[in-house]
Design a protein around this motif. Structure first.
Motif, mmCIF file in Angstrom:
data_model
loop_
_atom_site.group_PDB
_atom_site.id
_atom_site.type_symbol
_atom_site.label_atom_id
_atom_site.label_comp_id
_atom_site.label_asym_id
_atom_site.label_seq_id
_atom_site.Cartn_x
_atom_site.Cartn_y
_atom_site.Cartn_z
ATOM 1 N N GLU A 45 0.822 -1.202 0.000
ATOM 2 C CA GLU A 45 0.000 0.000 0.000
ATOM 3 C C GLU A 45 0.860 1.259 0.000
ATOM 4 O OE1 GLU A 45 -2.840 0.009 3.099
ATOM 5 O OE2 GLU A 45 -3.963 -1.694 2.323
ATOM 6 N N LYS A 46 1.938 1.249 0.769
ATOM 7 C CA LYS A 46 2.894 2.357 0.772
ATOM 8 C C LYS A 46 4.274 1.763 0.573
ATOM 9 C CE LYS A 46 0.289 5.247 4.001
ATOM 10 N NZ LYS A 46 0.333 5.955 5.297
ATOM 11 N N LEU A 47 5.030 2.395 -0.286
ATOM 12 C CA LEU A 47 6.385 1.919 -0.545
ATOM 13 C C LEU A 47 7.331 2.643 0.393
ATOM 14 C CD1 LEU A 47 8.327 0.241 -2.252
ATOM 15 C CD2 LEU A 47 8.437 2.134 -3.839
ATOM 16 N N LEU A 48 7.904 1.930 1.366
ATOM 17 C CA LEU A 48 8.766 2.544 2.368
ATOM 18 C C LEU A 48 10.186 2.008 2.242
ATOM 19 C CD1 LEU A 48 6.501 2.433 5.546
ATOM 20 C CD2 LEU A 48 7.133 4.444 4.250
ATOM 21 N N PHE A 49 11.158 2.912 2.306
ATOM 22 C CA PHE A 49 12.554 2.532 2.413
ATOM 23 C C PHE A 49 13.037 2.901 3.811
ATOM 24 C CE2 PHE A 49 12.380 2.680 -2.203
ATOM 25 C CZ PHE A 49 13.250 1.666 -2.584
ATOM 26 N N ASN A 50 13.347 1.926 4.628
ATOM 27 C CA ASN A 50 14.036 2.173 5.888
ATOM 28 C C ASN A 50 15.524 1.959 5.622
ATOM 29 O OD1 ASN A 50 11.887 2.681 7.855
ATOM 30 N ND2 ASN A 50 11.240 0.609 7.333
ATOM 31 N N ILE A 51 16.192 3.055 5.387
ATOM 32 C CA ILE A 51 17.580 2.980 4.928
ATOM 33 C C ILE A 51 18.514 3.131 6.118
ATOM 34 C CG2 ILE A 51 19.298 4.016 3.398
ATOM 35 C CD1 ILE A 51 16.915 5.144 1.784
ATOM 36 N N ASN A 52 19.267 2.089 6.419
ATOM 37 C CA ASN A 52 20.270 2.173 7.483
ATOM 38 C C ASN A 52 21.367 1.143 7.221
ATOM 39 O OD1 ASN A 52 19.217 -0.364 8.608
ATOM 40 N ND2 ASN A 52 17.507 0.909 9.328
ATOM 41 N N ASN A 53 22.497 1.394 7.820
ATOM 42 C CA ASN A 53 23.661 0.505 7.701
ATOM 43 C C ASN A 53 24.125 0.310 6.253
ATOM 44 O OD1 ASN A 53 23.698 0.044 10.515
ATOM 45 N ND2 ASN A 53 22.161 -1.579 10.302
ATOM 46 N N LEU A 54 23.784 1.258 5.382
ATOM 47 C CA LEU A 54 24.293 1.188 4.019
ATOM 48 C C LEU A 54 25.701 1.774 3.969
ATOM 49 C CD1 LEU A 54 21.248 2.242 1.797
ATOM 50 C CD2 LEU A 54 22.141 -0.052 2.174
#
Length: 207
Positions: A45-54
């Motif tokens: 329903e919602k496209l979420l990016f939880n961006i961490n440790n990249l």
């Protein structure tokens, strides 16, 4: 004396007005149901990016399917915003969006506002692929930062321009003109009945 024919005519008139009110009610219901034929659905329903440790050079990919589940063709738009986390990192991450024909956006995430309206035929769906890249040239000052990014989808042309995919109230298109006409008709009928009763009482007294 008491005029039965006048009373019968008045009853027929009253029934005709009631049928007219029922007809107007059906028109309003039809108009409201027609709005509900606009239906956009996404998976997820919602496209979420939880961006961490990249680390520099890393990337993350998400796929979303946009489906027109309604009976009307429409154009939809896609927008993005930073929900939480580092705006500094958000502005430097790279975003690539592709469809079945290839790239439709390739720039910094902070530069992305929305996609141009895309037409979606009733009963059809399309797939968009979103790729987030951590540029390899970013320095150590970006270590430990994280960002949460949300992509949302809207139907163009409703609610003053957009209809969010995540559950707004649809506008009422059964216009106020029908409600006003219905109210006026009821008042007219009530007034006519009262006038008829008053006239019959006077006729009885005279007779």
């Amino acid at each position: 004396m008491f005029d039965r024919r006048l009373l019968i005519k008045s009853i027929y008139m009253f029934i005709a007005v009631l049928l007219l009110m029922i007809s107007l009610g059906n028109i309003q219901i039809y108009a409201e149901n027609k709005v509900n034929e606009i239906d956009i659905m996404t998976t997820p329903e919602k496209l979420l990016f939880n961006i961490n440790n990249l680390k520099p050079g890393d990337w993350a990919k998400r796929t979303v399917i946009i489906t027109n589940s309604g009976k009307e063709d429409y154009k939809y738009i896609t927008s993005a915003k930073l929900k939480n986390g580092s705006e500094k990192l958000y502005n430097e991450l790279l975003l690539i969006i592709t469809d079945s024909d290839g790239e439709i956006f390739n720039n910094k995430l902070g530069e992305f506002k929305k996609l141009d309206p895309r037409i979606l035929i009733s009963g059809q769906e399309e797939e968009l692929i979103f790729t987030i890249k951590f540029p390899s040239e970013l320095g150590n000052d970006f270590q430990g930062l994280s960002s949460e990014v949300e992509f949302k989808y809207y139907v163009e042309g409703t609610l003053g321009g957009t209809l969010p995919v995540d559950g707004p109230k649809l506008p009422e298109t059964g216009t106020n003109a029908y409600n006003i006409l219905l109210t006026g008709t009821i008042l007219l009928v009530v007034g006519g009945v009262l006038l008829l009763i008053n006239r019959l009482r006077k006729m009885r007294r005279i007779g």
